[in-house]
Design a protein around this motif. Structure first.
Motif, PDB file in Angstrom:
ATOM      1  N   MET A  53     -10.389 -13.346  21.753  1.00  0.00           N
ATOM      2  CA  MET A  53     -11.783 -13.750  21.566  1.00  0.00           C
ATOM      3  C   MET A  53     -12.321 -14.463  22.797  1.00  0.00           C
ATOM      4  SD  MET A  53     -11.801 -15.096  17.633  1.00  0.00           S
ATOM      5  CE  MET A  53     -10.380 -16.147  17.788  1.00  0.00           C
ATOM      6  N   SER A  86      -7.711 -11.697  13.621  1.00  0.00           N
ATOM      7  CA  SER A  86      -7.663 -10.280  13.252  1.00  0.00           C
ATOM      8  C   SER A  86      -8.936  -9.600  13.748  1.00  0.00           C
ATOM      9  CB  SER A  86      -7.518 -10.164  11.733  1.00  0.00           C
ATOM     10  OG  SER A  86      -7.418  -8.810  11.390  1.00  0.00           O
ATOM     11  N   TYR A 103      -7.325  -4.246  17.371  1.00  0.00           N
ATOM     12  CA  TYR A 103      -6.168  -3.934  18.216  1.00  0.00           C
ATOM     13  C   TYR A 103      -6.665  -3.445  19.577  1.00  0.00           C
ATOM     14  CZ  TYR A 103      -3.053  -3.641  14.064  1.00  0.00           C
ATOM     15  OH  TYR A 103      -2.308  -3.897  12.954  1.00  0.00           O
ATOM     16  N   VAL A 115     -13.368  -9.523   9.664  1.00  0.00           N
ATOM     17  CA  VAL A 115     -13.542  -8.969   8.322  1.00  0.00           C
ATOM     18  C   VAL A 115     -13.373  -7.442   8.375  1.00  0.00           C
ATOM     19  CG1 VAL A 115     -14.822 -10.815   7.174  1.00  0.00           C
ATOM     20  CG2 VAL A 115     -16.060  -9.238   8.646  1.00  0.00           C
ATOM     21  N   GLY A 116     -12.227  -7.022   8.927  1.00  0.00           N
ATOM     22  CA  GLY A 116     -11.840  -5.608   8.915  1.00  0.00           C
ATOM     23  C   GLY A 116     -10.705  -5.402   7.921  1.00  0.00           C
ATOM     24  N   HIS A 120       0.854  -1.200   0.000  1.00  0.00           N
ATOM     25  CA  HIS A 120       0.000   0.000   0.000  1.00  0.00           C
ATOM     26  C   HIS A 120       0.886   1.244   0.000  1.00  0.00           C
ATOM     27  CE1 HIS A 120      -4.184  -1.666   1.262  1.00  0.00           C
ATOM     28  NE2 HIS A 120      -3.858  -1.911   0.019  1.00  0.00           N
ATOM     29  N   ARG A 174     -18.254 -12.775  11.674  1.00  0.00           N
ATOM     30  CA  ARG A 174     -19.291 -13.324  12.575  1.00  0.00           C
ATOM     31  C   ARG A 174     -20.660 -12.716  12.302  1.00  0.00           C
ATOM     32  NH1 ARG A 174     -17.871 -10.731  18.504  1.00  0.00           N
ATOM     33  NH2 ARG A 174     -17.655  -8.585  17.793  1.00  0.00           N
ATOM     34  N   PRO A 217      -9.050   1.952  18.566  1.00  0.00           N
ATOM     35  CA  PRO A 217      -8.465   1.739  17.241  1.00  0.00           C
ATOM     36  C   PRO A 217      -9.478   1.854  16.104  1.00  0.00           C
ATOM     37  CG  PRO A 217      -8.755  -0.347  18.356  1.00  0.00           C
ATOM     38  CD  PRO A 217      -9.246   0.695  19.294  1.00  0.00           C
ATOM     39  N   THR A 218      -9.856   3.078  15.780  1.00  0.00           N
ATOM     40  CA  THR A 218     -10.827   3.294  14.707  1.00  0.00           C
ATOM     41  C   THR A 218     -10.329   4.387  13.771  1.00  0.00           C
ATOM     42  OG1 THR A 218     -11.920   4.961  16.039  1.00  0.00           O
ATOM     43  CG2 THR A 218     -12.825   2.727  16.162  1.00  0.00           C
ATOM     44  N   GLY A 219     -10.936   4.415  12.593  1.00  0.00           N
ATOM     45  CA  GLY A 219     -10.666   5.503  11.648  1.00  0.00           C
ATOM     46  C   GLY A 219      -9.426   5.253  10.817  1.00  0.00           C
ATOM     47  N   VAL A 265      -7.562  -4.910   8.501  1.00  0.00           N
ATOM     48  CA  VAL A 265      -6.339  -5.643   8.830  1.00  0.00           C
ATOM     49  C   VAL A 265      -6.451  -7.069   8.276  1.00  0.00           C
ATOM     50  CG1 VAL A 265      -4.941  -6.605  10.703  1.00  0.00           C
ATOM     51  CG2 VAL A 265      -5.729  -4.229  10.826  1.00  0.00           C
ATOM     52  N   ALA A 266      -7.625  -7.692   8.440  1.00  0.00           N
ATOM     53  CA  ALA A 266      -7.827  -9.041   7.888  1.00  0.00           C
ATOM     54  C   ALA A 266      -7.611  -9.020   6.371  1.00  0.00           C
ATOM     55  CB  ALA A 266      -9.228  -9.540   8.223  1.00  0.00           C
ATOM     56  N   ASP A 270      -5.709  -6.961   4.662  1.00  0.00           N
ATOM     57  CA  ASP A 270      -4.261  -6.840   4.416  1.00  0.00           C
ATOM     58  C   ASP A 270      -3.569  -8.191   4.542  1.00  0.00           C
ATOM     59  OD1 ASP A 270      -4.235  -4.102   4.051  1.00  0.00           O
ATOM     60  OD2 ASP A 270      -3.537  -3.604   6.066  1.00  0.00           O
ATOM     61  N   GLU A 286     -10.347  -1.381  -0.382  1.00  0.00           N
ATOM     62  CA  GLU A 286      -9.507  -2.482   0.087  1.00  0.00           C
ATOM     63  C   GLU A 286     -10.119  -3.827  -0.334  1.00  0.00           C
ATOM     64  OE1 GLU A 286      -9.751   0.402   1.661  1.00  0.00           O
ATOM     65  OE2 GLU A 286      -7.602   0.772   1.591  1.00  0.00           O
ATOM     66  N   HIS A 298     -22.364  -5.964   7.361  1.00  0.00           N
ATOM     67  CA  HIS A 298     -21.801  -5.525   8.647  1.00  0.00           C
ATOM     68  C   HIS A 298     -20.282  -5.537   8.644  1.00  0.00           C
ATOM     69  CE1 HIS A 298     -25.705  -7.586   9.502  1.00  0.00           C
ATOM     70  NE2 HIS A 298     -25.943  -6.382   9.974  1.00  0.00           N
ATOM     71  N   ILE A 313      -0.510   4.857   0.811  1.00  0.00           N
ATOM     72  CA  ILE A 313      -0.741   5.154   2.246  1.00  0.00           C
ATOM     73  C   ILE A 313       0.611   5.332   2.940  1.00  0.00           C
ATOM     74  CG2 ILE A 313      -1.875   4.417   4.391  1.00  0.00           C
ATOM     75  CD1 ILE A 313      -3.757   2.705   2.797  1.00  0.00           C
TER      76      ILE A 313
HETATM   77  P1  NAP Z   1     -11.877  -3.617  12.824  1.00  0.00           P
HETATM   78  O1  NAP Z   1     -12.113  -2.784  11.651  1.00  0.00           O
HETATM   79  O2  NAP Z   1     -12.487  -3.223  14.122  1.00  0.00           O
HETATM   80  O3  NAP Z   1     -12.333  -5.129  12.469  1.00  0.00           O
HETATM   81  C1  NAP Z   1     -12.330  -6.144  13.430  1.00  0.00           C
HETATM   82  C2  NAP Z   1     -13.091  -7.351  12.903  1.00  0.00           C
HETATM   83  O4  NAP Z   1     -12.986  -8.372  13.894  1.00  0.00           O
HETATM   84  C3  NAP Z   1     -14.584  -7.103  12.681  1.00  0.00           C
HETATM   85  O5  NAP Z   1     -15.003  -7.851  11.565  1.00  0.00           O
HETATM   86  C4  NAP Z   1     -15.202  -7.679  13.967  1.00  0.00           C
HETATM   87  O6  NAP Z   1     -16.527  -8.123  13.816  1.00  0.00           O
HETATM   88  C5  NAP Z   1     -14.305  -8.876  14.173  1.00  0.00           C
HETATM   89  N1  NAP Z   1     -14.366  -9.378  15.541  1.00  0.00           N
HETATM   90  C6  NAP Z   1     -14.182  -8.682  16.687  1.00  0.00           C
HETATM   91  N2  NAP Z   1     -14.309  -9.497  17.750  1.00  0.00           N
HETATM   92  C7  NAP Z   1     -14.575 -10.741  17.260  1.00  0.00           C
HETATM   93  C8  NAP Z   1     -14.804 -11.990  17.848  1.00  0.00           C
HETATM   94  N3  NAP Z   1     -14.777 -12.173  19.173  1.00  0.00           N
HETATM   95  N4  NAP Z   1     -15.055 -13.045  17.032  1.00  0.00           N
HETATM   96  C9  NAP Z   1     -15.080 -12.903  15.684  1.00  0.00           C
HETATM   97  N5  NAP Z   1     -14.872 -11.725  15.066  1.00  0.00           N
HETATM   98  C10 NAP Z   1     -14.623 -10.654  15.842  1.00  0.00           C
HETATM   99  O7  NAP Z   1     -10.318  -3.752  13.178  1.00  0.00           O
HETATM  100  P2  NAP Z   1      -9.022  -3.892  12.246  1.00  0.00           P
HETATM  101  O8  NAP Z   1      -9.275  -4.680  11.027  1.00  0.00           O
HETATM  102  O9  NAP Z   1      -7.969  -4.373  13.210  1.00  0.00           O
HETATM  103  O10 NAP Z   1      -8.695  -2.389  11.841  1.00  0.00           O
HETATM  104  C11 NAP Z   1      -8.360  -1.396  12.831  1.00  0.00           C
HETATM  105  C12 NAP Z   1      -8.436  -0.010  12.202  1.00  0.00           C
HETATM  106  O11 NAP Z   1      -7.361   0.165  11.286  1.00  0.00           O
HETATM  107  C13 NAP Z   1      -9.719   0.236  11.415  1.00  0.00           C
HETATM  108  O12 NAP Z   1     -10.125   1.560  11.593  1.00  0.00           O
HETATM  109  C14 NAP Z   1      -9.269  -0.015  10.000  1.00  0.00           C
HETATM  110  O13 NAP Z   1     -10.075   0.593   9.002  1.00  0.00           O
HETATM  111  C15 NAP Z   1      -7.860   0.565  10.030  1.00  0.00           C
HETATM  112  N6  NAP Z   1      -7.058   0.015   8.935  1.00  0.00           N
HETATM  113  C16 NAP Z   1      -7.140   0.610   7.725  1.00  0.00           C
HETATM  114  C17 NAP Z   1      -6.446   0.103   6.654  1.00  0.00           C
HETATM  115  C18 NAP Z   1      -6.569   0.764   5.305  1.00  0.00           C
HETATM  116  O14 NAP Z   1      -7.153   1.833   5.223  1.00  0.00           O
HETATM  117  N7  NAP Z   1      -6.077   0.185   4.253  1.00  0.00           N
HETATM  118  C19 NAP Z   1      -5.656  -1.036   6.789  1.00  0.00           C
HETATM  119  C20 NAP Z   1      -5.572  -1.639   8.044  1.00  0.00           C
HETATM  120  C21 NAP Z   1      -6.295  -1.110   9.113  1.00  0.00           C
HETATM  121  P3  NAP Z   1     -17.745  -7.238  14.386  1.00  0.00           P
HETATM  122  O15 NAP Z   1     -17.897  -6.102  13.423  1.00  0.00           O
HETATM  123  O16 NAP Z   1     -18.892  -8.175  14.385  1.00  0.00           O
HETATM  124  O17 NAP Z   1     -17.359  -6.758  15.754  1.00  0.00           O
END
Ligand code: NAP
Length: 438
Positions: free
Chosen positions: A107, A306, A309, A148-149, A52, A192, A347-349, A151-152, A154, A204, A197, A55
């Motif tokens: 988890m 994933s 954080y 399915v965020g 990336h 999940r 850890p948002t945005g 990071v997953a 990536d 991405e 959702h 970024i």
């Molecule tokens: P995230 O966006 O909060 O995604 C976490 C995922 O984990 C969600 O799908 C969540 O599902 C799932 N989850 C949480 N607890 C769980 C559990 N107990 N069992 C099963 N699934 C569970 O976090 P992230 O992917 O680590 O990203 C962090 C931040 O960094 C975000 O703001 C993201 O956009 C940003 N980021 C951006 C980029 C980019 O712009 N390219 C790259 C990497 C990261 P639920 O929704 O059901 O809770």
């Protein structure tokens, strides 16, 4: 009189805080950006995926802040290890903590600690060359990625690409070798809740559909969405893309990526290491995820968790175990102590979100902090403790060594050095430290 502020952490939040201070303070200001690693930029260096590049180019913006008169980078200096909160409050008029969210959430299911069940944060750190990352080999065929965020996404993309596709990036050479030797054939990405959702963003997500080395598929009943009317364009876009993958015909590519929904992990299976993952089908009940009592087991040699954080408490700084952040009001923690970035709001945005976040904290700080003369300097305190910080010039020498390594290996612009020793060698830091200790 000069206002002196310590910023703890040199990721985007820390550097945007330094920038806001230089812009918002009317009089003279000195900002010391303290960093435990020898390198600045935090998640921009050790979190943004190597492919990336646009970024990652945010580092060029952050670099200009570190080069602003009055701003200093002090690497290899750790709060709790080399100095305390009291030390900082003695040497500075105010302190802003910006240490982000460095570790994974858990988890709380059986088997989570089995060998082969890995936090995505560790895997990301590894492919980004973080000096504290464990080493990995990809001598596995089936990988389950939970979450399915972005990071997953990536993690899945790096697993699915060929090493050749990543050759021109700054990915460490030993990581490139491990990826070239990868035996990964099948990747399951597991959400999940439903397609509408998922937390990943459309841009991405679309990249996954363009992978050359992997077939991608979804299952029609799992990506069906009853009513799209109230959904945002972004989410409708995600759903469209995910539904289009359910009609794709696999092209017999070397890897296969299955994006699954409505499945929650209930147990990671295995005796001495991971062998699979047990999932329960889900539905929503008043917005809550509940199990339906139907189960499915997916074989997996590696599980990458994933699921987000979380921040870690800093010694001597208040912390809420519930929100995993530092309790604050518009960035204010208590007298002369402030917080910005993920440590403040979770850890948002996107990276840019930290700019407005830091600006808010600095506005709060400037409304109440005044400069006080005759504070001792941190330099004297560190020298008395035998700590030699990594300077900005030292960091530039590390960067130059990374550019030289890329030329030697005939790869892109830079190849990351791995390990503190290699970084310190790049500017003669190892010998400096030996001299200090001797
Ligand atoms: P995230 O966006 O909060 O995604 C976490 C995922 O984990 C969600 O799908 C969540 O599902 C799932 N989850 C949480 N607890 C769980 C559990 N107990 N069992 C099963 N699934 C569970 O976090 P992230 O992917 O680590 O990203 C962090 C931040 O960094 C975000 O703001 C993201 O956009 C940003 N980021 C951006 C980029 C980019 O712009 N390219 C790259 C990497 C990261 P639920 O929704 O059901 O809770």
């Amino acid at each position: 009189m000069t206002l002196r502020v310590a910023v703890v952490g040199s990721g985007p939040a820390g550097i945007y805080t330094a920038e806001a201070l230089t812009k918002q303070v009317a009089g003279p200001v000195e900002v010391d950006v303290l960093e435990r690693l020898p390198t600045p930029y935090g998640l921009v260096r050790y979190g943004v995926a190597p492919d990336h590049t646009s970024i990652k180019s945010i580092a060029n913006y952050l670099r200009r802040v570190l080069e602003t008169p009055g701003v200093r980078f002090l690497g290899g200096v750790e709060l709790g290890e080399h100095l305390s909160v009291e030390d900082l409050l003695t040497c500075y008029d105010a302190v802003v903590y910006c240490t982000g969210a460095m570790v994974d959430r858990t988890m709380g299911i059986p088997g989570e600690d089995l060998p082969g069940s890995i936090a995505a944060t560790d895997f990301v750190n590894w492919y980004c060359g973080h000096p504290d990352a464990p080493d990995f080999t990809l001598d596995v065929a089936e990988v389950a990625v939970i979450g399915v965020g972005n990071v997953a996404v990536d993690v899945v993309r790096i697993l699915a690409k060929t090493a050749e596709e990543l050759r021109a990036t700054d990915i460490p050479d030993q990581v490139l070798t491990a990826l070239a030797e990868s035996r990964v054939q099948r990747i399951h990405m597991i959400g999940r809740r439903g397609a509408a959702h998922a937390k990943f963003t459309l841009k991405e997500l679309r990249e996954l559909g363009e992978l050359l080395n992997a077939d991608i598929l979804t299952f029609p009943d799992e990506v069906a969405v009853e009513d799209l009317t109230d959904l945002s364009r972004q989410i409708r876009g995600n759903v469209d893309v995910l539904q289009s993958w359910s009609t794709r015909t696999p092209q017999d590519r070397p890897r296969r990526l299955e994006v699954r929904f409505w499945l929650r992990p209930v147990e990671i299976l295995g005796v001495s290491r991971v062998e699979g993952i047990r999932l329960e089908r889900t539905r929503l009940d008043g917005g809550r995820v509940v199990g339906t009592g139907e189960f499915e087991t997916i074989p997996a040699d590696l599980v990458l968790r994933s699921v987000g954080y979380r921040s870690v408490p800093l010694p001597g700084v208040p912390f809420s175990e519930q929100s995993m952040t530092v309790p604050n009001e518009a960035g204010r923690i208590r007298d002369r102590e402030y917080v910005a970035g993920w440590l403040k709001r979770g850890p948002t945005g996107v990276i840019g979100t930290n700019k407005s976040d830091a600006a808010e904290t600095v506005r709060t700080l400037l409304a109440e902090v005044t400069a006080e003369p005759s504070r001792p300097t941190l330099d004297a305190l560190l020298a008395a403790r035998g700590v030699t910080p990594v300077t900005y010039q030292d960091w530039l020498a590390i960067e130059a060594a990374e550019e030289k390594l890329a030329r030697t290996l005939d790869r892109g612009e830079k190849v990351k050095l791995v390990g503190r020793a290699a970084m310190l060698d790049a500017f003669g830091g190892s010998s400096q430290r030996q001299a200090d200790q001797g």
